[in-house]
Design a protein around this motif. Structure first.
Motif, short mmCIF file in Angstrom:
data_model
loop_
_atom_site.label_atom_id
_atom_site.label_comp_id
_atom_site.label_asym_id
_atom_site.label_seq_id
_atom_site.Cartn_x
_atom_site.Cartn_y
_atom_site.Cartn_z
N LEU A 1 30.19 31.75 -90.19
CA LEU A 1 29.57 30.97 -88.87
C LEU A 1 30.18 29.44 -89.07
CD1 LEU A 1 27.58 30.60 -86.78
CD2 LEU A 1 25.90 29.58 -88.56
N LYS A 2 30.55 28.78 -90.29
CA LYS A 2 31.18 27.66 -90.29
C LYS A 2 32.65 27.78 -89.59
CE LYS A 2 28.63 25.88 -94.23
NZ LYS A 2 28.95 25.79 -95.87
N ASP A 3 33.28 28.79 -90.18
CA ASP A 3 34.58 29.02 -89.49
C ASP A 3 34.72 29.13 -87.83
OD1 ASP A 3 35.86 28.86 -91.98
OD2 ASP A 3 35.88 31.00 -92.43
N SER A 4 33.60 29.69 -87.40
CA SER A 4 33.67 30.06 -86.04
C SER A 4 33.25 28.90 -85.26
CB SER A 4 32.49 31.12 -85.62
OG SER A 4 32.92 32.21 -86.14
N LEU A 5 32.49 27.72 -85.70
CA LEU A 5 31.97 26.53 -85.15
C LEU A 5 33.37 25.90 -85.03
CD1 LEU A 5 28.64 26.08 -86.60
CD2 LEU A 5 29.17 26.47 -84.39
N ARG A 6 33.93 25.84 -86.36
CA ARG A 6 35.36 24.72 -86.63
C ARG A 6 36.42 25.43 -85.57
NH1 ARG A 6 36.28 26.38 -91.16
NH2 ARG A 6 35.28 24.64 -92.21
N GLY A 7 36.57 26.69 -85.18
CA GLY A 7 37.31 27.15 -84.12
C GLY A 7 37.03 26.61 -82.84
N LEU A 8 35.76 26.43 -82.58
CA LEU A 8 35.30 26.02 -81.07
C LEU A 8 35.70 24.56 -81.20
CD1 LEU A 8 31.93 27.66 -80.57
CD2 LEU A 8 34.19 28.55 -79.88
N ALA A 9 35.44 23.90 -82.15
CA ALA A 9 35.99 22.16 -82.00
C ALA A 9 37.31 22.10 -81.89
CB ALA A 9 35.42 21.59 -83.38
N GLU A 10 37.99 23.15 -82.46
CA GLU A 10 39.57 23.02 -82.36
C GLU A 10 40.02 23.60 -80.95
OE1 GLU A 10 40.78 24.72 -86.00
OE2 GLU A 10 40.23 23.06 -87.02
N THR A 11 39.39 24.37 -80.09
CA THR A 11 39.86 24.88 -78.87
C THR A 11 39.70 24.10 -77.65
OG1 THR A 11 39.04 27.00 -79.86
CG2 THR A 11 39.23 26.95 -77.40
N VAL A 12 40.67 24.16 -77.08
CA VAL A 12 40.91 23.07 -75.75
C VAL A 12 40.34 23.82 -74.68
CG1 VAL A 12 42.50 21.79 -74.26
CG2 VAL A 12 42.57 21.68 -76.68
N ALA A 13 39.59 23.16 -74.00
CA ALA A 13 38.99 23.71 -72.36
C ALA A 13 39.82 22.65 -71.46
CB ALA A 13 37.56 23.48 -72.31
N GLU A 14 40.46 23.35 -70.49
CA GLU A 14 41.36 22.53 -69.51
C GLU A 14 40.77 22.99 -68.08
OE1 GLU A 14 45.96 22.72 -67.88
OE2 GLU A 14 45.46 23.49 -69.86
N TRP A 15 40.69 21.85 -67.29
CA TRP A 15 40.07 22.20 -65.87
C TRP A 15 41.08 21.59 -64.96
CZ3 TRP A 15 37.22 19.26 -69.31
CH2 TRP A 15 37.21 17.81 -68.91
N ASP A 16 41.10 22.30 -63.71
CA ASP A 16 42.04 21.67 -62.50
C ASP A 16 41.44 21.95 -61.36
OD1 ASP A 16 44.02 20.84 -61.21
OD2 ASP A 16 45.67 22.00 -61.96
N MET A 17 40.78 21.20 -60.58
CA MET A 17 39.97 21.48 -59.75
C MET A 17 39.99 20.07 -58.66
SD MET A 17 36.35 20.66 -61.32
CE MET A 17 36.40 21.86 -62.78
N LEU A 18 39.00 20.55 -57.55
CA LEU A 18 38.94 19.45 -56.39
C LEU A 18 37.64 19.02 -56.89
CD1 LEU A 18 40.11 21.45 -53.29
CD2 LEU A 18 41.38 19.99 -54.84
N ASP A 19 37.52 17.61 -56.66
CA ASP A 19 36.01 17.07 -56.51
C ASP A 19 35.62 17.02 -55.22
OD1 ASP A 19 37.19 15.02 -55.15
OD2 ASP A 19 37.61 13.54 -56.74
N GLU A 20 34.36 16.35 -55.01
CA GLU A 20 33.57 16.28 -53.70
C GLU A 20 34.42 15.88 -52.58
OE1 GLU A 20 32.05 15.51 -56.70
OE2 GLU A 20 30.18 16.80 -57.10
N GLN A 21 35.25 14.98 -52.92
CA GLN A 21 36.28 14.27 -51.87
C GLN A 21 37.30 14.86 -51.70
OE1 GLN A 21 34.50 12.34 -54.29
NE2 GLN A 21 32.98 12.21 -52.68
N GLY A 22 37.48 16.28 -52.33
CA GLY A 22 38.88 17.02 -52.20
C GLY A 22 39.94 16.38 -52.86
N ARG A 23 39.83 15.51 -53.76
CA ARG A 23 40.77 15.04 -54.76
C ARG A 23 41.08 15.88 -55.88
NH1 ARG A 23 38.18 9.23 -55.43
NH2 ARG A 23 36.70 10.77 -56.23
N GLN A 24 42.26 16.06 -56.29
CA GLN A 24 42.63 16.81 -57.46
C GLN A 24 42.09 16.20 -58.78
OE1 GLN A 24 43.82 19.81 -56.30
NE2 GLN A 24 44.03 20.77 -58.39
N GLU A 25 41.58 17.02 -59.71
CA GLU A 25 41.12 16.48 -60.94
C GLU A 25 41.52 17.52 -61.93
OE1 GLU A 25 37.14 15.83 -63.65
OE2 GLU A 25 37.05 15.75 -61.53
#
Length: 393
Positions: A77-101
């Motif tokens: 379980l510790k190894d799995s939690l460590r893996g989540l902390a080392e994993t990158v989430a990336e987003w590329d979207m439009l905000d409410e004003q239509g600007r890229q984020e």
């Protein structure tokens, strides 16, 4: 569900903005099957307070049960939690004003295990994105537990977000390899190998295991495959597979009465699971017979907790006199002290120990089941050692 105001956008943005929100977050596909399941359970547990609380907690035993991991090997379980902390989430979207984020964040900002409790947190930026239903779709935990392949669960997660639009849209093969966690393997640069070892087995498991059916389509430049997309439709076998344990409750008359009163889906199922249909029905009848009730949901909540219309009704209810009454009151308090995710896990864990008439009685009456009174007390004593010591005479 709030959507971007289309009059704020121009050109092609007005046509595709809403669809772009659906799968705006990509998580590295290098997560193991256990880590993927763990990530979904942690998110579900934290979801209601994602943007209002910086830290979230769940007891480790419940956590292991929810991901189908029944071992006491907390190193895993510790190894799995460590893996989540080392994993990158990336987003590329439009905000409410239509600007890229564009942004990146570790999937968990920290996690710790102490005294049998798992505490964890998300970065503020990621928590905001995860809480937006246009950005992230919560995964049905009953379904994810059935997966045996990490690649299949990764495919399911990334396709399920598009279930309402019917298609993932085109992904470049480079992006698809990243989502499947094989971007660093030269072997899978060949579409022939990618298709044989990743795509076909994953599609087969998703279609057999889950509530959706996916069909891959490819785009070529000459003879070379450059892009892939997945068409998505609901699985007609869903009812047969009985994947959603809330469907039976939703089909009952008491659930419909609760919804008509304005009770949310989640709270209605929670009350029925905790108190049983018969008890909830009596309280709904009681509330319906009162005049001048301004907030029926709040009044019903109080009626369920204080047993309005039953023995000892009223704010000055004396302490239960019998041992059984004290025990029931204690069990109610224990259940109310759990989070929605923990309550669901507790119920499923206890149900797994029952069959026949005992199971039927618990499904009807929940934790107030008289037929299972001794089993229920033993279960809570096991789950919370010393839970009934204060009730001893």
């Amino acid at each position: 569900m709030d959507e971007i105001a289309r009059d704020r956008l121009t050109g092609s943005l007005r046509r595709g903005a809403v669809k772009k929100h659906v799968a705006a977050i990509h998580v590295s596909g290098k997560l193991t099957l256990l880590q993927r399941k763990l990530s979904n359970v942690l998110l579900l547990n934290a979801y209601d307070t994602l943007t209002t609380s910086r830290r979230h907690q769940i007891d480790a035993r419940t956590l292991c049960m929810m991901i189908g991991y029944n071992s006491n090997d907390f190193d895993t379980l510790k190894d799995s939690l460590r893996g989540l902390a080392e994993t990158v989430a990336e987003w590329d979207m439009l905000d409410e004003q239509g600007r890229q984020e564009w942004g990146v964040s570790s999937l968990l900002s920290y996690a710790k295990l102490k005294g049998g409790i798992c505490e964890y947190a998300y970065s503020d930026a990621l928590a905001e994105k995860l809480h937006d239903p246009k950005v992230f779709a919560l995964i049905n935990l009953n379904i994810q537990r059935r997966f045996t392949s990490g690649h299949a669960l990764a495919l399911y997660e990334n396709c399920y977000r598009f279930v309402r639009t019917g298609s993932t849209g085109w992904w470049s093969l480079d992006l698809f390899r990243r989502l499947m966690g094989v971007a660093d393997s030269a072997y899978y640069e060949s579409y022939k190998h990618l298709n044989a070892k990743i795509i076909k087995p994953a599609v087969a498991e998703v279609n057999k295991t889950s509530n959706i059916i996916v069909t891959p389509e490819v785009k070529k430049m000459g003879r070379q495959v450059t892009d892939i997309r997945f068409l998505i439709e609901e699985n007609p076998q869903l009812a047969i597979l009985d994947l959603d344990d809330g469907e039976g409750i939703r089909n009952g008359p008491v659930y419909r009465r609760l919804r008509d009163l304005g009770v949310s889906d989640r709270l209605a199922r929670q009350w029925i699971a905790e108190h049983g249909e018969a008890y909830v029905t009596r309280k709904v009848d009681y509330v319906a017979g009162q005049d001048g009730v301004r907030d029926p949901v709040r009044y019903l909540s109080a009626a369920l907790k204080a047993d309005y219309g039953g023995e000892g009704q009223g704010a000055a209810t004396p302490a239960p006199s019998s041992e059984r009454a004290r025990r029931l009151a204690r069990i109610k308090a224990l259940v109310e002290g759990r989070t929605p995710t923990q309550r669901d896990a507790d119920k499923r864990m206890f149900l797994s120990r029952l069959d026949g008439a005992a199971r039927d009685d618990f499904e009807r009456h929940g934790w107030m089941s008289a037929l299972n009174a001794d089993r229920i007390a033993a279960f809570w004593e096991e789950l919370v050692p010393g839970a009934f010591e204060e009730d001893a005479v």
